[in-house]
Write a protein that holds these residues in place. Structure first.
Motif, short mmCIF file in Angstrom:
data_model
loop_
_atom_site.label_atom_id
_atom_site.label_comp_id
_atom_site.label_asym_id
_atom_site.label_seq_id
_atom_site.Cartn_x
_atom_site.Cartn_y
_atom_site.Cartn_z
N ALA A 11 -42.79 -61.87 58.00
CA ALA A 11 -42.23 -60.84 58.88
C ALA A 11 -40.75 -60.60 58.57
CB ALA A 11 -42.39 -61.26 60.33
N ALA A 14 -40.51 -58.59 55.31
CA ALA A 14 -40.91 -57.20 55.55
C ALA A 14 -39.83 -56.44 56.32
CB ALA A 14 -42.22 -57.16 56.32
N GLN A 31 -43.00 -49.32 54.80
CA GLN A 31 -42.89 -50.70 55.27
C GLN A 31 -42.42 -50.73 56.72
OE1 GLN A 31 -43.32 -54.05 53.22
NE2 GLN A 31 -43.89 -54.03 55.37
N ILE A 34 -45.24 -49.93 59.05
CA ILE A 34 -46.10 -51.09 59.29
C ILE A 34 -45.46 -52.03 60.30
CG2 ILE A 34 -47.13 -53.14 58.22
CD1 ILE A 34 -48.51 -50.59 57.43
N ILE A 38 -46.84 -53.59 64.24
CA ILE A 38 -47.31 -54.96 64.41
C ILE A 38 -47.25 -55.31 65.89
CG2 ILE A 38 -46.80 -57.39 63.95
CD1 ILE A 38 -45.87 -56.60 61.20
N TYR A 120 -46.73 -58.73 54.54
CA TYR A 120 -46.87 -57.38 55.11
C TYR A 120 -46.52 -56.30 54.08
CZ TYR A 120 -46.98 -59.99 59.47
OH TYR A 120 -47.30 -60.88 60.46
N THR A 144 -51.57 -64.05 59.53
CA THR A 144 -50.73 -62.99 58.96
C THR A 144 -51.59 -61.81 58.53
OG1 THR A 144 -49.21 -64.70 58.14
CG2 THR A 144 -48.97 -62.48 57.23
N LYS A 148 -51.51 -57.90 59.87
CA LYS A 148 -51.30 -56.77 58.95
C LYS A 148 -52.43 -55.75 59.07
CE LYS A 148 -50.46 -55.70 54.10
NZ LYS A 148 -50.18 -56.28 52.75
#
Length: 222
Positions: A11, A14, A31, A34, A38, A120, A144, A148
């Motif tokens: 995390a 990312a 990115q 994303i 989360i 990620y 994880t 994702k």
């Protein structure tokens, strides 16, 4: 690392990779998208709140980047991470350019790219849409991976609702696609002691596609 706890390192990496989203960098923007999707259940709440706040406001993203550079100088860990990710993507793309046409001309097996500890990162999602004839497999920690996949589904769902793809003439990429490509597979289940190889992991149904089909018949075990 606990099986039911998503990786804090993944995390953090990312988040750093997302910081330059405000510059218009397409990969950083993806990115960041994303990271914004989360669930708070998958990250420590302070980190989730901080990431959401910074990545939703250009001013604070710029401030974090400026502060980081002020403390560590131009050769800092943040810049190093950006350079490393760019280099890794360049290497994968070079491999695909070199071997894809050769494999097609020789009629050999389908190319497959295995990404270990993907975290990620968005590389496989982007490349799977560019190279639909290549299988991409992510191998990572179970919790994880779940975080994702849920984030990817949230992104795709929001894009569907917002009708980002207006017509058939739009070139579909990870930056506008509302679905996970069929050639992208995930191995995020815990591998027991008997599954000591990728071949065994695949054969034991530890690899899944989340594109709407669940079979792994397209994968080769050699």
């Amino acid at each position: 690392m606990r099986e039911n706890q998503a990786s804090l390192t993944a995390a953090t990496v990312a988040f750093v990779a997302s910081l330059k989203w405000y510059t218009g960098d397409q990969n950083a923007m993806l990115q960041a998208e994303i990271m914004r999707n989360i669930s708070w259940r998958h990250l420590p709440l302070p980190l989730w709140l901080f990431a959401r706040f910074v990545l939703c406001h250009e001013f604070f993203s710029r401030a974090v980047v400026h502060l980081w550079r002020s403390i560590q100088g131009s050769t800092n860990a943040m810049e190093g991470l950006w350079m490393r990710k760019s280099y890794m993507e360049h290497q994968v793309r070079s491999f695909l350019v070199k071997h894809r046409n050769a494999a097609q001309n020789k009629g050999s097996n389908k190319l497959q790219v295995l990404i270990v500890a993907a975290g990620y990162d968005t590389l496989t999602w982007r490349l799977a849409l560019e190279y639909p004839d290549v299988n991409f497999i992510e191998l990572d920690h179970p919790a994880t991976g779940r975080a994702k996949i849920n984030a990817l589904r949230n992104v795709c769902s929001k894009r569907t609702n917002e009708e980002n793809i207006k017509n058939d003439t739009v070139v579909v990429s990870a930056h506008n696609s509302a679905q996970i490509p069929q050639s992208l597979y995930f191995c995020h289940k815990a591998v027991n002691e008997e599954s000591t190889s990728l071949k065994q992991a695949l054969a034991n149904d530890l690899v899944n596609s989340h594109s709407g089909r669940n079979e792994t018949s397209a994968l080769q075990y050699n």
